[in-house]
Motif scaffolding. Sequence first.
Motif, PDB file in Angstrom:
ATOM      1  N   LEU A 152       0.830  -1.205   0.000  1.00  0.00           N
ATOM      2  CA  LEU A 152       0.000   0.000   0.000  1.00  0.00           C
ATOM      3  C   LEU A 152       0.865   1.256   0.000  1.00  0.00           C
ATOM      4  O   LEU A 152       0.609   2.209  -0.744  1.00  0.00           O
ATOM      5  N   SER A 153       1.910   1.261   0.828  1.00  0.00           N
ATOM      6  CA  SER A 153       2.821   2.401   0.866  1.00  0.00           C
ATOM      7  C   SER A 153       3.447   2.638  -0.499  1.00  0.00           C
ATOM      8  O   SER A 153       3.512   3.776  -0.983  1.00  0.00           O
ATOM      9  N   SER A 154       3.888   1.572  -1.137  1.00  0.00           N
ATOM     10  CA  SER A 154       4.502   1.689  -2.462  1.00  0.00           C
ATOM     11  C   SER A 154       3.516   2.224  -3.489  1.00  0.00           C
ATOM     12  O   SER A 154       3.844   3.101  -4.297  1.00  0.00           O
ATOM     13  N   VAL A 155       2.284   1.727  -3.443  1.00  0.00           N
ATOM     14  CA  VAL A 155       1.263   2.173  -4.394  1.00  0.00           C
ATOM     15  C   VAL A 155       0.986   3.670  -4.225  1.00  0.00           C
ATOM     16  O   VAL A 155       0.874   4.411  -5.209  1.00  0.00           O
ATOM     17  N   LEU A 156       0.877   4.112  -2.982  1.00  0.00           N
ATOM     18  CA  LEU A 156       0.578   5.519  -2.731  1.00  0.00           C
ATOM     19  C   LEU A 156       1.719   6.424  -3.202  1.00  0.00           C
ATOM     20  O   LEU A 156       1.486   7.463  -3.833  1.00  0.00           O
ATOM     21  N   LEU A 157       2.948   6.020  -2.931  1.00  0.00           N
ATOM     22  CA  LEU A 157       4.093   6.826  -3.363  1.00  0.00           C
ATOM     23  C   LEU A 157       4.232   6.822  -4.884  1.00  0.00           C
ATOM     24  O   LEU A 157       4.531   7.852  -5.499  1.00  0.00           O
ATOM     25  N   ARG A 158       4.000   5.663  -5.497  1.00  0.00           N
ATOM     26  CA  ARG A 158       4.035   5.586  -6.960  1.00  0.00           C
ATOM     27  C   ARG A 158       2.950   6.462  -7.574  1.00  0.00           C
ATOM     28  O   ARG A 158       3.138   7.087  -8.623  1.00  0.00           O
ATOM     29  N   GLY A 159       1.801   6.517  -6.902  1.00  0.00           N
ATOM     30  CA  GLY A 159       0.723   7.371  -7.387  1.00  0.00           C
ATOM     31  C   GLY A 159       1.101   8.845  -7.325  1.00  0.00           C
ATOM     32  O   GLY A 159       0.822   9.611  -8.257  1.00  0.00           O
TER      33      GLY A 159
END
Length: 400
Positions: free
Chosen positions: A310-317
Amino acid sequence: MAVVHADIAAAAARIEGQVKRTPTLRSGTLSKISGCELWIKFENLQFIASFKERGALNKLLQLSADERKRGVIAMSAGNHAQAVAYHAGRLGIAATIVMPKFTPNAKVAATRHHGARVILEGEALAEAASFARDMAAKEKLVFVHPYDDAAIVAGQGTLALEMLADQPDLDALVVPIGGGGMIAGCAIAAKAINPAIDIYGVEVSAFASAAQRKAGQPVHTGGTTIAEGIAVADIGAECWPAIERDVREVLVVDELEVERAIVLLIEIEKTVAEGAGAAGLAAIMAYRDRFAGKRVGMVLCGGNIDTRVLSSVLLRGLARDGRLLRLEVDIADRPGALAEVARRIGESGGNIVEIEHQRIFTEKSAKNVVIETTVEVIERAHGEKLIAALNGAGFPTRPV
């Protein structure tokens, strides 16, 4: 025996009070963004954060006394596992869960927390299923399939009954497809209530078996996906007839579309969705022409996502939207230069997240330093102005 509306109504009565009647709420902001009137069924608010409780409980409540005594076994990538483990524990039934090796740690830990014996076996769900069936035969356990079972299909269909009770004038339902239990149950229930309603399925490109079968193509699936909850090789035999008959179209989305949907649900609805749970919104955003101006119900089927992912997805977003920049800035290797760059970034409204000197791995003069920095900005245009300001102040800056 094929599931009919009466089976789903009976399941609803059977499980009432033992699973949450989750809300179906209109999202004003997502409605504006998507161009349709969007209603979300928040199944991530179930105790185990997934719709899977419905089918699992409906199945367990119909076991005979002898079957309860023998215990149950299930194979699952996570949510069905937790559902069986949780409700079996409540009902005093011993549960064994076989999970593929790729299952996120959060789902493995949660399943064990509910008291089940957990075995990690197989690189894919099919391998886990084969192992589970062999163990069921050896230990005389009752096999609880995650989707290819009439009791499971009927239980999952209860969520559509609730959606249409809350919002009876929906024009369409958008439902993720893994093995097909949820969409089969929802389609049967919804079509019995409103034959004119359109049912749309959603799959990810790596596991698009229903879309391939609908198109008369050979089924080819496999690969990695953030939507592991619907990473199923093929559709269950119990589920396919309803999908073939009642589902208007199966929409296929890619990984980035699912990631964007997870970010939208976090930022706008302040709700956590796993990849499978966000797949419906991904399809609505990607296929806007199908839903423009319509009243659309979307099943947010689960919220069990690994926190690291989730952290990775949010930062990638943030990076994709131009709100998180990674910059290289050339400065002279002298006292005060770094402070000056930091001051300029701050004056431009940027927030420094990380910053590092690079003196060794560079082709620049030994008298120069490359600063590698990650900066948070309001939007893409703001980032472009910040870069221009640094360049204008004599600090050559480039995004990387």
